[in-house]
Design an enzyme around this catalytic site. Structure first.
Site, PDB file in Angstrom:
ATOM      1  N   ALA A  18      28.364   2.667 -36.667  1.00  0.00           N
ATOM      2  CA  ALA A  18      29.172   1.647 -35.988  1.00  0.00           C
ATOM      3  C   ALA A  18      28.820   0.253 -36.482  1.00  0.00           C
ATOM      4  O   ALA A  18      29.622  -0.659 -36.416  1.00  0.00           O
ATOM      5  CB  ALA A  18      28.938   1.730 -34.487  1.00  0.00           C
ATOM      6  N   LYS A  19      27.584   0.095 -36.974  1.00  0.00           N
ATOM      7  CA  LYS A  19      27.098  -1.190 -37.495  1.00  0.00           C
ATOM      8  C   LYS A  19      27.400  -2.338 -36.536  1.00  0.00           C
ATOM      9  O   LYS A  19      27.784  -3.418 -36.946  1.00  0.00           O
ATOM     10  CB  LYS A  19      27.665  -1.448 -38.893  1.00  0.00           C
ATOM     11  CG  LYS A  19      27.270  -0.350 -39.891  1.00  0.00           C
ATOM     12  CD  LYS A  19      27.650  -0.665 -41.305  1.00  0.00           C
ATOM     13  CE  LYS A  19      27.211   0.406 -42.290  1.00  0.00           C
ATOM     14  NZ  LYS A  19      27.985   1.682 -42.217  1.00  0.00           N
ATOM     15  N   ARG A  20      27.178  -2.100 -35.246  1.00  0.00           N
ATOM     16  CA  ARG A  20      27.400  -3.139 -34.258  1.00  0.00           C
ATOM     17  C   ARG A  20      26.261  -4.149 -34.296  1.00  0.00           C
ATOM     18  O   ARG A  20      25.130  -3.807 -34.661  1.00  0.00           O
ATOM     19  CB  ARG A  20      27.480  -2.527 -32.860  1.00  0.00           C
ATOM     20  CG  ARG A  20      28.632  -1.538 -32.658  1.00  0.00           C
ATOM     21  CD  ARG A  20      29.977  -2.208 -32.846  1.00  0.00           C
ATOM     22  NE  ARG A  20      31.079  -1.345 -32.440  1.00  0.00           N
ATOM     23  CZ  ARG A  20      31.898  -0.715 -33.285  1.00  0.00           C
ATOM     24  NH1 ARG A  20      31.751  -0.832 -34.585  1.00  0.00           N
ATOM     25  NH2 ARG A  20      32.888   0.023 -32.824  1.00  0.00           N
TER      26      ARG A  20
END
Lengths: 260, 260
Positions: free
Chosen positions: B94-96
């Site tokens: 998700a690379k949030r």
């Protein structure tokens, strides 16, 4: 196109205020249900109360994702509502960042499916990760430059990383004709002067006043007359007792600081 | 808890391979419909074909978001399916990355609503942005360290930013008892030795072999016996003519490289 829409609504509503629709159901009062249905009703109410005082809306997608697919449905309905009843641009605060084919999928999600005007993205993985967004028609991104949180000192401020990002992004913005803006936190006001010298005419998306402690006075001192700004307030407006009054007041305070 | 689940399944399936469910409908053959329904059917097929050769699955959420709320529904059904029919851990790519209250909302989305084992996050905004995830029970994150794309040179490699991130994250991992791993791109093999010296026993999530051009031989030379690894393959397996055969072959090649 975000930039034209922004300029038009800044003029029309005489406002650089943007309202962050960070519609956290935990903070809803008893008028709204604490679920995805409540989120849409809440947003409708906020939009009705505030639209004449702002130059745009910025939903932070985290508060929608938290409710699973129904939350995303509430976001989709909110976007539709804003587009139907106002001419205000919509920035999705998503802070996405990924490589080529994945960034292209995010770009499709936001600009082809949801059809918003801009999104925020994260530059950690490098400049090429910005391309898939800005190569699309009618797209615009705000790249994280210097953020408003305390953690900004860990990596962003270290070795002036934020400034390197901003310089690179500014070159891109010239090439891609005003399709890029940058995020500049109000709490880091002492660095803003350096940013204005390295960012051409890019729009600054400025979070951090209000709940996060940034001062309007110090911010505008740092800006020193720089005009292409969008100042975000989320909690301070949407969860105030009277969102209409809070939006109107903040707009007026910002206009005073702008010398209007 | 991700770490225990990973160790158990690495042992049970004798595999460090993880399959990326980057289920891009544009690449589906005619057996699957190019919509959210097709995504779930496709994933079911891939999971059935590959589960005995892997130590986990990693859906990249961009390919689900692209289809709006129905795409998120397909992701939710996929997660349910993996949990019901296997013991394999699930990492959402998700690379949030966001500040406190927003990161907390993302953490709720992934660990309380979707209930996956780990997610990838982006460290640009600083170490405090990691807290809301790892303070939750049964959570785990992979922090972007050095990624596999060309853009890694722009900011990550500049002034050894990636190494500063990894050193900081390693301190956190000791404090939070194996709740953090790092992303280490296979294409940057010349830097891996430096990483192993600064990362304690953190699990490395390694993308970049196959479609992105990373070589297994060079990767393992860089790893020099480092064992806590998860090697991702997405396109090379899920869009191959025979996903079962591709997964089995890659597992065996990786085991050869591991000296098994």
């Amino acid at each position: 196109m975000f930039y034209e829409k922004y300029l038009k609504m800044r003029e029309k509503n005489n406002s650089v205020l943007i309202v962050g629709l960070d519609s956290d159901t935990n903070k809803f009062n008893s008028k709204f249900s604490k679920d995805a249905i409540g989120i849409f009703e809440f947003n409708k109410y906020i939009i009705e109360q505030t639209n004449e005082y702002v130059c745009g809306y910025k939903p932070n997608i985290a508060f929608y994702e938290k409710h699973g697919y129904k939350g995303i449905q509430a976001l989709e309905k909110t976007v539709e509502y804003i587009k139907k009843y106002t001419e205000l641009p919509i920035i999705i605060d998503a802070k996405r960042g990924d490589i080529g084919n994945t960034a292209a999928a995010y770009a499709e999600a936001f600009f082809k499916y949801l059809k918003v005007d801009s999104i925020t993205i994260n530059p950690y993985m490098g400049m090429e990760t910005i391309n898939p967004y800005i190569e699309l028609e009618n797209s615009h991104v705000f790249v994280l430059g210097l953020t408003s949180n305390k953690g900004a000192k860990d990596f962003e401020l270290e070795n002036d990383l934020y400034l390197k990002v901003i310089k690179n992004v500014n070159e891109y913005n010239k090439k891609f004709k005003d399709k890029i803006g940058i995020v500049v936190g109000a709490t880091n006001d002492e660095h803003i002067e350096k940013i204005t010298k390295n960012s051409g005419n890019m729009v600054y998306l400025i979070p951090g006043i209000g709940a996060q402690g940034g001062s309007i006075e110090k911010l505008f001192k740092g800006l020193n007359g720089y005009k292409n700004i969008v100042i975000n307030s989320s909690r301070g407006i949407i969860f105030s007792e009277d969102p209409k009054k809070s939006a109107k007041e903040l707009k007026e305070n910002l206009n005073k600081a702008r010398g209007l």
